[in-house]
Design an enzyme around this catalytic site. Structure first.
Site, PDB file in Angstrom:
ATOM      1  N   LYS A 225       0.577  -1.093   0.090  1.00 38.70           N
ATOM      2  CA  LYS A 225       0.096  -0.121   0.104  1.00 38.70           C
ATOM      3  C   LYS A 225       0.411   1.051   0.106  1.00 38.70           C
ATOM      4  O   LYS A 225       2.106   1.350   0.061  1.00 38.70           O
ATOM      5  CB  LYS A 225      -0.782  -0.291   0.941  1.00 38.70           C
ATOM      6  CG  LYS A 225      -0.171   0.214   2.632  1.00 38.70           C
ATOM      7  CD  LYS A 225      -0.175   1.265   3.067  1.00 38.70           C
ATOM      8  CE  LYS A 225       1.095   1.044   4.094  1.00 38.70           C
ATOM      9  NZ  LYS A 225       1.249   2.271   5.568  1.00 38.70           N
TER      10      LYS A 225
ATOM     11  N   ASP B  34      -2.679  -0.789  10.227  1.00 40.91           N
ATOM     12  CA  ASP B  34      -2.630  -1.781   8.612  1.00 40.91           C
ATOM     13  C   ASP B  34      -3.098  -2.657   7.952  1.00 40.91           C
ATOM     14  O   ASP B  34      -4.018  -3.060   7.378  1.00 40.91           O
ATOM     15  CB  ASP B  34      -1.527  -1.221   8.229  1.00 40.91           C
ATOM     16  CG  ASP B  34      -1.257   0.497   8.201  1.00 40.91           C
ATOM     17  OD1 ASP B  34      -1.863   0.791   8.092  1.00 40.91           O
ATOM     18  OD2 ASP B  34       0.473   0.004   7.847  1.00 40.91           O
TER      19      ASP B  34
HETATM   20  O1  C5P Z   1      -0.728  -0.938  14.439  1.00 38.80           O
HETATM   21  P1  C5P Z   1       0.773  -1.060  14.228  1.00 38.80           P
HETATM   22  O2  C5P Z   1       1.724  -1.955  15.062  1.00 38.80           O
HETATM   23  O3  C5P Z   1       1.029  -0.721  12.906  1.00 38.80           O
HETATM   24  O4  C5P Z   1       1.360   0.218  15.275  1.00 38.80           O
HETATM   25  C1  C5P Z   1       2.956   0.382  14.939  1.00 38.80           C
HETATM   26  C2  C5P Z   1       3.357   1.196  16.236  1.00 38.80           C
HETATM   27  O5  C5P Z   1       3.309   2.962  15.869  1.00 38.80           O
HETATM   28  C3  C5P Z   1       2.258   1.534  17.500  1.00 38.80           C
HETATM   29  O6  C5P Z   1       3.176   0.937  18.603  1.00 38.80           O
HETATM   30  C4  C5P Z   1       2.748   3.611  17.358  1.00 38.80           C
HETATM   31  O7  C5P Z   1       3.369   3.697  18.159  1.00 38.80           O
HETATM   32  C5  C5P Z   1       2.839   3.840  15.973  1.00 38.80           C
HETATM   33  N1  C5P Z   1       0.814   3.994  15.755  1.00 38.80           N
HETATM   34  C6  C5P Z   1       0.101   5.670  16.534  1.00 38.80           C
HETATM   35  N2  C5P Z   1      -0.699   5.360  15.624  1.00 38.80           N
HETATM   36  C7  C5P Z   1      -1.009   4.562  14.906  1.00 38.80           C
HETATM   37  C8  C5P Z   1      -1.019   3.594  13.992  1.00 38.80           C
HETATM   38  C9  C5P Z   1       0.320   3.099  14.700  1.00 38.80           C
HETATM   39  O8  C5P Z   1       1.199   6.181  17.081  1.00 38.80           O
HETATM   40  N3  C5P Z   1      -2.259   5.026  14.599  1.00 38.80           N
END
Ligand code: C5P
Length: 297
Positions: A16, A141
């Site tokens: 993406k 995602d």
């Molecule tokens: O959800 P994911 O595991 O991809 O997120 C990885 C890190 O990115 C989270 O631990 C957080 O620190 C940050 N994040 C965030 N806000 C989001 C998505 C991700 O702060 N909407």
């Protein structure tokens, strides 16, 4: 019925791009509420799976990736086994093409592929809504890849609104020299976090608006500014893409890749050659209307 033993199922897991990413506020749980414009593109990992009696195993051509429970494919498999109360196993082989730490969602797409493959292989009969919830628990995602196409993401990025189909968008994606960790990228976002909103032309997309020239002009990525001091070649790659005719050049997600949007395939093709000649690793991509697809299914 579960898929017969020995039969291999294969899924195509697209990358993406975040055409834009606006941070709205920091939440009490540490995540950020955002508005993001996702598109799937035709750069694919392939995930193969075969039924096994008990264990979940993973092999991959990408030697830098962990293949134990740190890998989102294995995490997805365990989460699905628990949710569906399944004690079967699976043998995965992951053919990696999407760069990691690029902001192109490779790991998330692989996780979505694992959910769809095992849903079929194990015949879990979980509802679509349950699969989407499992996907959101795996990563912000992951739900996008169960849907694909062009979507506006809100909340953590997991609340999705499909947007009007768009003729193929042509991109050159210039990869960084080093991967960027998503958590680190968010921690670099140092703007005063009073609540902000994306421009009206972007929010209008959810109501059936088109990706107009105005909307394209308003694309932005709030994570970019915090990263440039440590990763100055983000600005360098943006300048290069703009000089080669890109209408928009921005970081995708939390980086490290930068995309350029071109008016035609021909222009994108020429820019891709020039970028490669300048010593960068890059991909020529086009937007696609699907998410993860289980082949032959
Ligand atoms: O959800 P994911 O595991 O991809 O997120 C990885 C890190 O990115 C989270 O631990 C957080 O620190 C940050 N994040 C965030 N806000 C989001 C998505 C991700 O702060 N909407």
């Amino acid at each position: 019925m579960t898929t017969p033993p020995g039969e291999v199922l294969v899924a195509r897991a697209p990358a993406k791009l975040n055409l834009g990413l606006w941070i709205v506020r920091k939440r009490a749980d540490g995540y950020h509420d955002l508005v993001t414009l996702f598109t799937a593109v035709d750069l694919y990992d392939r995930l193969h799976v075969r039924l096994k009696p008990s264990r979940i195993t993973l092999t991959t051509n990408e030697r830098r990736l962990p293949t134990d429970e740190r890998n989102l494919v294995v995490k997805a498999a365990r989460a699905l086994a628990e949710a569906a109360d399944v004690s079967l196993g699976a043998e995965f082989r992951l053919e990696k093409r999407i760069p990691t730490g690029a902001g192109m969602g490779g790991g998330s797409s692989d996780a979505a592929a694992a959910l769809l493959l095992l849903d079929r292989l194990w015949d879990t009969r979980l509802s679509r809504a349950r699969l989407l919830r499992l996907a959101a628990d795996l990563g912000s995602d992951v739900p996008f890849f169960l849907k694909g196409g062009l979507q506006l993401g809100r909340g953590r990025g997991t609340r999705l609104t499909p947007l009007k189909p768009q003729a193929g968008l042509e991109f050159v994606v210039v990869h960084g020299r080093e991967p960027i960790d998503t958590g680190w990228a968010y921690s670099r976002y140092e703007r005063e976090l009073t609540a902000s909103t994306p421009p009206p032309s972007i929010l209008a997309l959810a109501g059936g608006g088109r990706l107009s020239r105005t909307a394209l002009m308003h694309l932005d990525n709030h994570l970019e500014a915090g990263l440039v001091p440590d990763v100055p070649d983000i600005a360098e790659r943006k300048r290069l893409l703009t000089s080669l005719g890109a209408r928009v050049a921005l970081l995708t997600g939390s980086g490290a890749s930068v995309y350029g949007l071109f008016a035609t395939r021909e222009l994108a093709h020429r820019a891709h050659l020039r970028v490669a000649r300048a010593g960068w690793t890059a991909d020529l991509c086009r937007s696609v209307s699907s998410g993860v697809v289980v082949e032959g299914g």
